[in-house]
Design a protein around this motif. Structure first.
Motif, mmCIF file in Angstrom:
data_model
loop_
_atom_site.group_PDB
_atom_site.id
_atom_site.type_symbol
_atom_site.label_atom_id
_atom_site.label_comp_id
_atom_site.label_asym_id
_atom_site.label_seq_id
_atom_site.Cartn_x
_atom_site.Cartn_y
_atom_site.Cartn_z
ATOM 1 N N PRO A 144 6.616 15.072 -19.832
ATOM 2 C CA PRO A 144 6.923 15.030 -21.273
ATOM 3 C C PRO A 144 7.742 16.247 -21.716
ATOM 4 C CG PRO A 144 4.589 15.479 -20.885
ATOM 5 C CD PRO A 144 5.160 15.049 -19.582
ATOM 6 N N GLY A 145 8.724 15.945 -22.540
ATOM 7 C CA GLY A 145 9.583 17.008 -23.055
ATOM 8 C C GLY A 145 10.671 17.426 -22.098
ATOM 9 N N GLU A 146 10.816 16.708 -20.967
ATOM 10 C CA GLU A 146 11.818 17.077 -19.968
ATOM 11 C C GLU A 146 12.623 15.849 -19.539
ATOM 12 O OE1 GLU A 146 9.699 20.858 -17.727
ATOM 13 O OE2 GLU A 146 9.359 18.852 -16.906
ATOM 14 N N ILE A 147 13.876 16.101 -19.157
ATOM 15 C CA ILE A 147 14.765 15.060 -18.642
ATOM 16 C C ILE A 147 15.497 15.629 -17.434
ATOM 17 C CG2 ILE A 147 16.769 13.596 -19.117
ATOM 18 C CD1 ILE A 147 15.963 13.566 -22.043
ATOM 19 N N PHE A 148 15.599 14.807 -16.370
ATOM 20 C CA PHE A 148 16.228 15.256 -15.127
ATOM 21 C C PHE A 148 17.289 14.253 -14.690
ATOM 22 C CE2 PHE A 148 11.937 16.872 -15.337
ATOM 23 C CZ PHE A 148 12.089 18.215 -15.011
ATOM 24 N N CYS A 149 18.270 14.770 -13.996
ATOM 25 C CA CYS A 149 19.326 13.919 -13.456
ATOM 26 C C CYS A 149 19.376 13.990 -11.930
ATOM 27 C CB CYS A 149 20.680 14.341 -14.049
ATOM 28 S SG CYS A 149 21.990 13.138 -13.830
ATOM 29 N N ARG A 150 18.618 14.899 -11.349
ATOM 30 C CA ARG A 150 18.543 15.046 -9.900
ATOM 31 C C ARG A 150 17.085 15.273 -9.508
ATOM 32 N NH1 ARG A 150 22.811 13.489 -10.976
ATOM 33 N NH2 ARG A 150 24.875 14.265 -10.359
ATOM 34 N N ILE A 151 16.717 14.824 -8.306
ATOM 35 C CA ILE A 151 15.373 15.086 -7.809
ATOM 36 C C ILE A 151 15.190 16.596 -7.678
ATOM 37 C CG2 ILE A 151 13.772 14.726 -5.899
ATOM 38 C CD1 ILE A 151 14.407 12.160 -7.380
ATOM 39 N N ASN A 152 14.114 17.108 -8.251
ATOM 40 C CA ASN A 152 13.838 18.549 -8.253
ATOM 41 C C ASN A 152 14.956 19.354 -8.907
ATOM 42 O OD1 ASN A 152 11.401 18.141 -7.028
ATOM 43 N ND2 ASN A 152 12.036 18.819 -4.997
ATOM 44 N N GLY A 153 15.702 18.705 -9.804
ATOM 45 C CA GLY A 153 16.762 19.410 -10.513
ATOM 46 C C GLY A 153 16.223 20.168 -11.716
ATOM 47 N N THR A 202 0.830 -1.209 0.000
ATOM 48 C CA THR A 202 0.000 0.000 0.000
ATOM 49 C C THR A 202 0.865 1.259 0.000
ATOM 50 O OG1 THR A 202 -1.793 -1.133 1.170
ATOM 51 C CG2 THR A 202 -1.775 1.276 1.264
ATOM 52 N N VAL A 203 1.916 1.263 0.800
ATOM 53 C CA VAL A 203 2.832 2.406 0.825
ATOM 54 C C VAL A 203 3.437 2.629 -0.551
ATOM 55 C CG1 VAL A 203 5.021 3.261 1.735
ATOM 56 C CG2 VAL A 203 3.361 2.220 3.275
ATOM 57 N N LEU A 204 3.848 1.548 -1.214
ATOM 58 C CA LEU A 204 4.474 1.676 -2.526
ATOM 59 C C LEU A 204 3.483 2.189 -3.563
ATOM 60 C CD1 LEU A 204 6.667 -1.575 -2.683
ATOM 61 C CD2 LEU A 204 7.289 0.714 -1.907
ATOM 62 N N ARG A 205 2.236 1.771 -3.444
ATOM 63 C CA ARG A 205 1.242 2.193 -4.428
ATOM 64 C C ARG A 205 0.845 3.659 -4.255
ATOM 65 N NH1 ARG A 205 -0.427 -1.645 -7.642
ATOM 66 N NH2 ARG A 205 -0.224 -3.837 -7.047
ATOM 67 N N THR A 206 0.989 4.173 -3.053
ATOM 68 C CA THR A 206 0.564 5.559 -2.807
ATOM 69 C C THR A 206 1.723 6.553 -2.811
ATOM 70 O OG1 THR A 206 0.718 5.185 -0.413
ATOM 71 C CG2 THR A 206 -1.420 4.829 -1.451
ATOM 72 N N ARG A 207 2.963 6.057 -2.776
ATOM 73 C CA ARG A 207 4.102 6.974 -2.607
ATOM 74 C C ARG A 207 4.272 7.922 -3.789
ATOM 75 N NH1 ARG A 207 9.786 4.105 -4.215
ATOM 76 N NH2 ARG A 207 9.017 2.889 -5.963
ATOM 77 N N SER A 208 3.985 7.447 -5.000
ATOM 78 C CA SER A 208 4.216 8.289 -6.173
ATOM 79 C C SER A 208 3.433 9.590 -6.085
ATOM 80 C CB SER A 208 3.836 7.528 -7.445
ATOM 81 O OG SER A 208 4.035 8.341 -8.582
ATOM 82 N N GLU A 209 2.149 9.490 -5.712
ATOM 83 C CA GLU A 209 1.314 10.681 -5.616
ATOM 84 C C GLU A 209 1.660 11.502 -4.379
ATOM 85 O OE1 GLU A 209 -1.263 13.538 -6.685
ATOM 86 O OE2 GLU A 209 -0.713 11.777 -7.872
ATOM 87 N N MET A 210 1.876 10.821 -3.261
ATOM 88 C CA MET A 210 2.107 11.529 -2.002
ATOM 89 C C MET A 210 3.462 12.221 -1.946
ATOM 90 S SD MET A 210 0.369 9.213 0.982
ATOM 91 C CE MET A 210 -1.419 9.087 1.122
ATOM 92 N N LEU A 211 4.442 11.691 -2.660
ATOM 93 C CA LEU A 211 5.782 12.286 -2.626
ATOM 94 C C LEU A 211 6.080 13.116 -3.868
ATOM 95 C CD1 LEU A 211 7.950 9.386 -1.140
ATOM 96 C CD2 LEU A 211 7.064 11.410 0.013
ATOM 97 N N LYS A 212 5.086 13.374 -4.679
ATOM 98 C CA LYS A 212 5.289 14.131 -5.905
ATOM 99 C C LYS A 212 5.887 15.501 -5.599
ATOM 100 C CE LYS A 212 2.895 15.473 -10.158
ATOM 101 N NZ LYS A 212 1.601 15.454 -10.873
ATOM 102 N N GLY A 213 6.990 15.803 -6.257
ATOM 103 C CA GLY A 213 7.628 17.094 -6.069
ATOM 104 C C GLY A 213 8.495 17.196 -4.838
ATOM 105 N N LYS A 214 8.631 16.088 -4.097
ATOM 106 C CA LYS A 214 9.431 16.100 -2.872
ATOM 107 C C LYS A 214 10.696 15.276 -3.055
ATOM 108 C CE LYS A 214 5.461 16.559 0.269
ATOM 109 N NZ LYS A 214 4.757 15.960 1.434
ATOM 110 N N THR A 215 11.691 15.598 -2.271
ATOM 111 C CA THR A 215 12.945 14.837 -2.304
ATOM 112 C C THR A 215 12.981 13.751 -1.240
ATOM 113 O OG1 THR A 215 14.008 16.445 -0.828
ATOM 114 C CG2 THR A 215 14.223 16.806 -3.202
ATOM 115 N N THR A 216 11.882 13.586 -0.513
ATOM 116 C CA THR A 216 11.817 12.600 0.564
ATOM 117 C C THR A 216 12.062 11.193 0.030
ATOM 118 O OG1 THR A 216 10.202 13.958 1.734
ATOM 119 C CG2 THR A 216 10.375 11.658 2.397
ATOM 120 N N VAL A 221 10.740 8.411 -7.650
ATOM 121 C CA VAL A 221 9.454 7.759 -7.441
ATOM 122 C C VAL A 221 8.446 8.248 -8.474
ATOM 123 C CG1 VAL A 221 7.537 7.502 -5.835
ATOM 124 C CG2 VAL A 221 9.881 7.419 -4.989
ATOM 125 N N GLU A 222 8.499 9.520 -8.751
ATOM 126 C CA GLU A 222 7.550 10.118 -9.694
ATOM 127 C C GLU A 222 7.660 9.490 -11.076
ATOM 128 O OE1 GLU A 222 6.530 14.482 -11.716
ATOM 129 O OE2 GLU A 222 8.334 14.201 -10.510
#
Length: 719
Positions: free
Chosen positions: A489-498, A217-231, A648-649
């Motif tokens: 879409p149209g973006e690539i990142f190498c760091r969380i919130n980078g 359950t934690v794994l299924r909800t983490r993507s939405e709950m941690l969106k935009g966070k570095t946690t 996670v995102e």
């Protein structure tokens, strides 16, 4: 249960062999009865405990695995002192409840033997991982049952001792765990608890969950709950199970710690050779439990002629005490050879201290009950499998310090002679007049996101330093930004919130589909490779690819990121895989031919090669002997290299460990010497050995650095 059946077969095989090779005169074998605690109710477990405790033919009980079930058996074994060996159950409250206490009636003799330290030690290990990765604050989510209790009660104390902030300490109840102890802080419903811990800004959320279903359950909800966070999430030992891998992509990138095999014992390598995988939670501990029973039985048999009570519960426990060495260790007893040594000493009436698969099997001489020290592994899930990253132990004597023991598995292979050899290099270089870069990400597909991300990360760094696209050759598949699974879409990142690396001004010289390794060799040797761009609509694709128009006055930085392979296990023959690996890659032979041709044609003044592939040294060792070349590899010729920074995102790894460490170190300090860069990268790159080639044909590593490769050459005439 299948995992433990194969362990028991392995133990029995070794024990039979040991008896043949020892002086022990009375051959015997342990008869095992198996019960599946996962399929039994509390009432059924209670009934079973009563039956087993009453039976005279039951020498000892191994298990149960879960603390809540072990408590049932501990209560039943307490009066009779039936030996109860717990491989992995580690509730501090439970162990403290049944530890020997000579001042209390009924607790003067031991009966409960737990083969892991209690979970206050695991709590310290978990917090040490937060600190080791730069974390300053964390939250704890624990199940409100016997398992979660230790974490809930001990984490605040240990956090204060360690100087890290515990933001939320939340315990929960669910239909999968229930609530088995009371505390001042009420247990939240699972959904409420999740919202509480995920809503806070923290570096880590430590999850000590007794239920695999709750982990899912934690794994299924983490993507939405941690969106935009570095946690980042960090799991306790219950997640270290084959069940986690059944969750597929949900489990990718998950991190955690767990009690583990002692890497010094040799059990890890023997297990991998026998079963082709890594030992998971409880397997090495179960082996040790069987081993202890076998030795105790042998000791009782040896006493049988002179002591009619040789097989009494008290005597069996006393035999177990006899193997205790006050944390001094002893014979490596898990192997057939080690077992034969122990059996021979038992036959001779000689006391013997033993080490098992999990390390020193020594218990506190006042309380017994739990081992003095456990080994813990830091693990992660990478491409559907568990990867072991690091090994640690917690200081039993109360300092709260954690000993990091990565060198138990591999010595950091830093050749101190390289520095002295480099100082002896006597190469006269031509003056520098230009700086160039060749950046290649040789893989395709969403799962290989990290390779193109690392390539673009370096590309953008060079551009920010003043490099022109006319001096950079960028070769990538360019299939990530528009990939259908890309949630950005149209973006690539190498760091969380980078920063987005796929900017409008990115100029790609070649697509992988337009080249093969031979053509890459030609590009490095300054040749122009014809490609048809007449129908191309990609705005980032250069109309005319950059030609590496270099000479003996040019410094070249060549970075290759992708997959690697060696040939039939050879550490000196391999390839950098090209695209999906269906065609020949950039082989050792091609590397040697390319470097020698570049040198013969005066294509460089200095050439710095940095490679992030598995088995990369199997290709790049041929740089040795070529003046002006310095080569770094992420791994030696027989190792894989590891990914790093899981999103996670996006559900992918954003970078690779070596590349992350190596280039971030340069970016933070352009004047960092190659020697310091090598030492730092080697010590921080976990899971593989960073290799450095050709130092004695370059110049002193104490003074040379990467600055002249990552900043464009500027002549005085340009100032």
């Amino acid at each position: 249960m299948a995992r433990f059946l194969q362990i028991s077969d392995w133990y029995a095989e070794n024990f039979r062999q040991a008896q043949k090779n020892s002086a022990f005169k009375n051959d015997f074998e342990l008869k095992l009865e198996w019960y599946d605690e996962d399929s039994m109710t509390t009432e059924e477990l209670t009934t079973l405990a009563d039956e087993l405790v009453a039976r005279k033919d039951v020498f000892a009980i191994i298990g149960p695995s879960y603390s809540i079930n072990l408590e049932i058996f501990a209560k039943k074994c307490f009066e009779s002192k039936k030996p109860l060996i717990a491989p992995t159950a580690s509730s501090e409250n439970l162990v403290r409840s049944y530890a020997v206490n000579v001042a209390q009636y009924g607790r003067k003799k031991p009966f409960l033997w737990t083969l892991t330290q209690t979970d206050d030690a695991q709590s310290a290990i978990l917090i040490s991982q937060v600190l080791a990765n730069g974390g300053k604050k964390f939250s704890l989510l624990s199940s409100a049952d016997t398992y979660g209790r230790t974490f809930f009660e001990w984490m605040p104390f240990i956090a204060a001792q360690a100087g890290v902030e515990l933001v939320q300490n939340v315990r929960y109840k669910s239909e999968n765990t229930g609530q088995t102890y009371e505390a001042g802080t009420p247990a939240e419903q699972f959904e409420v608890a999740l919202e509480k811990v995920f809503s806070q800004e923290t570096d880590y959320i430590i999850c000590a969950l007794s239920s695999t279903k709750d982990i899912e359950t934690v794994l299924r909800t983490r993507s939405e709950m941690l969106k935009g966070k570095t946690t980042r999430l960090l799991f306790s030992d219950t997640a270290f199970s084959p069940e986690l891998l059944k969750f597929g992509e949900l489990a990718e990138g998950i991190e955690g710690v767990a009690p583990a095999v002692d890497p010094e014992s040799g059990f890890l390598n023997a297990y991998k050779a026998r079963f082709g995988s890594l030992p998971l939670i409880g397997e090495a501990h179960f082996y040790d439990a069987l081993m202890l029973c076998g030795f105790a039985a042998a000791a009782c048999i040896q006493k049988e002629n002179t002591d009619k009570n040789a097989f009494s519960n008290e005597n069996i426990n006393n035999c177990l005490i006899g193997f205790n060495g006050a944390n001094e260790g002893g014979i490596n007893a898990w192997t057939a050879y080690g077992m034969s040594q122990v059996l021979s000493k038992i036959q001779s009436g000689i006391s013997v201290n033993i080490n098992g698969a999990t390390g020193i099997l020594d218990f506190n001489s006042e309380e017994y009950t739990s081992v003095l020290k456990s080994v813990y592994v830091q693990w992660t899930v990478f491409e559907g499998s568990f990867i072991f990253i690091n090994y640690m132990t917690e200081d039993y004597y109360g300092s709260g310090l954690v000993e990091s023991s990565r060198t138990w598995v591999w010595d950091i292979d830093i050749d101190e002679n390289l520095l002295e050899k480099s100082k002896a290099a006597n190469i006269i270089y031509e003056s520098q007049k230009s700086s160039w870069a060749v950046i290649i990400a040789a893989s395709t597909g969403w799962s290989n996101y990290r390779h193109q991300a690392d390539a673009l990360y370096l590309y953008q760094f060079l551009k920010s330093n003043g490099f022109s696209d006319d001096n950079i050759v960028l070769i990538i598949a360019d299939d990530i930004a528009s990939y259908k699974r890309n949630k950005r879409p149209g973006e690539i990142f190498c760091r969380i919130n980078g920063e987005n690396l796929y900017t409008d001004d990115v100029e790609i010289d070649y697509l992988l589909s337009e080249l093969n390794p031979e053509r890459v060799s030609e590009i490095l040797c300054g040749q122009s490779v014809d490609v048809d761009r007449s129908t191309v609509t990609n705005p980032r694709l250069a109309k005319t690819p950059t030609v590496l128009n270099t000479d003996e006055h040019a410094n070249i930085l060549w970075f290759w990121s992708g997959h690697g392979a060696n040939r039939n296990g050879s550490s000196t023959l391999g390839q950098f895989v090209w695209k999906d690996g269906k065609e020949d890659g950039f082989t050792t032979e091609l590397m040697e031919k390319t470097l020698k041709k570049m040198k013969a044609e005066n294509r460089f003044r200095k050439l710095l090669i940095v490679t992030e592939t598995c088995y990369s040294a199997s290709v790049l060792h041929v740089a040795e002997g070529i003046d002006g070349v310095l080569a770094f590899t992420a791994a030696n010729g027989q190792e894989t290299s590891l990914a790093d920074i899981f999103s996670v995102e996006l559900g992918v790894w954003l970078s690779n460990r070596f590349t992350h460490i190596f280039f971030d170190s340069i970016m933070e300090n352009l004047d960092c010497s190659f020697w310091d860069l090598y030492n730092y990268s080697a010590s921080k790159t976990i899971g593989s050995h960073v290799c450095l080639f050709n130092a004695d044909n370059y110049e002193s590593l104490a003074f040379a650095n990467a600055k002249e490769f990552v900043t464009p050459y500027v002549s005085f005439d340009d100032l």
